[in-house]
Design an enzyme around this catalytic site. Structure first.
Site, PDB file in Angstrom:
ATOM      1  N   GLY A   7    -107.757  24.233 -51.005  1.00  0.00           N
ATOM      2  CA  GLY A   7    -108.720  24.328 -52.085  1.00  0.00           C
ATOM      3  C   GLY A   7    -108.778  25.949 -52.306  1.00  0.00           C
ATOM      4  CE1 TYR A  39    -114.098  56.111 -22.790  1.00  0.00           C
ATOM      5  CE2 TYR A  39    -113.632  54.646 -20.843  1.00  0.00           C
ATOM      6  CZ  TYR A  39    -113.390  55.154 -22.109  1.00  0.00           C
ATOM      7  OH  TYR A  39    -112.317  54.890 -22.917  1.00  0.00           O
ATOM      8  CB  SER A  69    -107.437  47.955 -26.586  1.00  0.00           C
ATOM      9  OG  SER A  69    -106.171  48.557 -26.183  1.00  0.00           O
ATOM     10  N   GLY A  70    -108.518  51.121 -27.661  1.00  0.00           N
ATOM     11  CA  GLY A  70    -109.251  52.572 -27.418  1.00  0.00           C
ATOM     12  C   GLY A  70    -108.117  53.290 -26.730  1.00  0.00           C
ATOM     13  CG  HIS A 114    -108.193  62.253 -26.141  1.00  0.00           C
ATOM     14  ND1 HIS A 114    -109.168  62.915 -25.075  1.00  0.00           N
ATOM     15  CD2 HIS A 114    -108.535  60.908 -25.306  1.00  0.00           C
ATOM     16  CE1 HIS A 114    -109.516  62.364 -24.121  1.00  0.00           C
ATOM     17  NE2 HIS A 114    -109.118  61.011 -24.292  1.00  0.00           N
ATOM     18  CB  CYS A 156    -106.984  58.219 -23.541  1.00  0.00           C
ATOM     19  SG  CYS A 156    -108.064  57.256 -24.625  1.00  0.00           S
ATOM     20  CG  ASN A 205    -106.623  62.928 -20.530  1.00  0.00           C
ATOM     21  OD1 ASN A 205    -107.274  63.156 -19.540  1.00  0.00           O
ATOM     22  ND2 ASN A 205    -107.037  61.897 -21.309  1.00  0.00           N
TER      23      ASN A 205
END
Length: 345
Positions: free
Chosen positions: A176, A257, A270-271, A275, A293, A295
């Protein structure tokens, strides 16, 4: 004359054309009108034997179709019928990534997001036309009941032009659910940018169109938070943002953090980001100390930020982490091609 639809037909899909044919002789006039008497446009074939509507109909409306033709005996014959289009249980809107007019990287999948669960996945795929210049073969793969991606076997070639024509309006997607509106998207593949991030050497080697453009020291996730390995696709970037582990399920009292960062380029949902991390410059190139991450120094992070576009590739190796999940951001390249082409319906 044949109207192609039985008189008093119901639940007609308004996205499909209405066709009238002349069983013998030729069609001389067709009037397809909505309840307000407004005519629906259409065109007779060059040989005069078929008329096809050229604009879509509305949902849950009754139409009258009058077809006049000249029979083999030269006498005019008119056949009239009425039909009613379907009343959907609900409509679904389709969002597309990338957006129209964008330039994206060689890893960018074509992602389609319906806002309702899709029961007839094969029908949905058939409604989405993807043409590329140069031509490339690709396939659909469903990540859940609402989301399907399309990608080639290998990365796109730089300069590829992509046209997406998703003709879903007025068509049934099962259970539908009908399409709310068509989507037309054009996008271009830009320069081939690949960041090769090695957790063993603690370096990121960036190649642009196959040539090494920069080699940068990095610090990846520490032993407790190793960076997942695999092929990431860059998604978005922020010149400044606050990284909050609680949004990824890690509470502050469990080692989480809340950290403001500059020049953040997202690699995963997921982060995981590239950076700026001035606090870890002494570790960059030497050891992995982050929460996952990559760095970089402020200068290198800004260089990556300025260079990056959605769809650029990051390949992470030797980090000691688990494999990147295919559903995490655009982890599409984590799915082997022989598995991808099966579609995961």
């Amino acid at each position: 004359m044949s109207t192609g639809l039985a008189d008093q037909a119901v639940d007609v899909a308004p996205g499909d054309p209405v066709v009238a044919t002349a069983t013998d002789g030729k069609i001389t006039q067709v009037a397809l009108t909505n309840p307000e008497g407004k005519a629906v446009a259409g065109q007779v074939s060059p040989d005069g034997t078929k008329w096809t509507s050229s604009e879509v109909l509305g949902y849950a409306k009754t139409y009258t179709l009058a077809v006049t033709g000249q029979g083999a005996d030269g006498k005019p014959v008119t056949k009239t019928s009425t039909f009613t289009t379907v009343q959907p249980r609900t409509l679904t809107f389709l969002s597309v990534n990338p957006m129209d007019g964008t330039t994206v990287g060689i890893g960018q999948p074509l992602a389609f997001y319906f806002d309702e669960p899709i029961a007839d996945k094969a029908a949905a795929e058939a409604m989405i036309s993807i043409t590329t210049e140069p031509k490339v073969e690709g396939a659909f793969y469903w990540f859940d009941e609402k989301q399907v991606h399309w990608r080639p076997q290998n990365y796109w070639a730089a300069g590829t032009k992509i046209s997406i024509n998703a003709k879903i309006y007025g068509k049934s997607l099962g259970n539908g659910v009908y399409g709310e509106e068509d989507r037309v998207i054009s996008t271009t593949i830009g320069d081939a940018v690949v960041h090769e991030a090695d957790g063993g050497t603690h370096e990121v080697v960036t190649k642009i169109n196959g040539q090494v453009a920069r080699t940068m020291p990095t610090s990846m996730g520490n032993a407790a938070n190793p960076t997942p390995t695999g092929t990431y696709v860059l998604m978005e970037k922020h010149d400044h943002m606050v990284m909050d582990s609680r949004t990824y399920g890690l509470a502050l009292d469990a080692g989480g953090y809340v950290t403001p960062v500059d020049w953040a380029t997202r690699m995963s949902n997921s982060g995981i980001f590239f950076h700026s991390a001035p606090w870890s410059i002494g570790d960059q190139g030497n050891r992995n100390v982050s929460h996952g991450c990559l760095n970089l120094s402020p200068e290198n992070a800004k260089w990556v930020f300025d260079l990056s576009k959605p769809g650029d590739i990051v390949v992470v190796t030797n980090s000691g982490g688990p494999a990147l999940e295919a559903w995490d951001g655009f982890g599409d390249w984590q799915v082997p091609w022989e598995q991808w082409v099966k579609g995961n319906r």
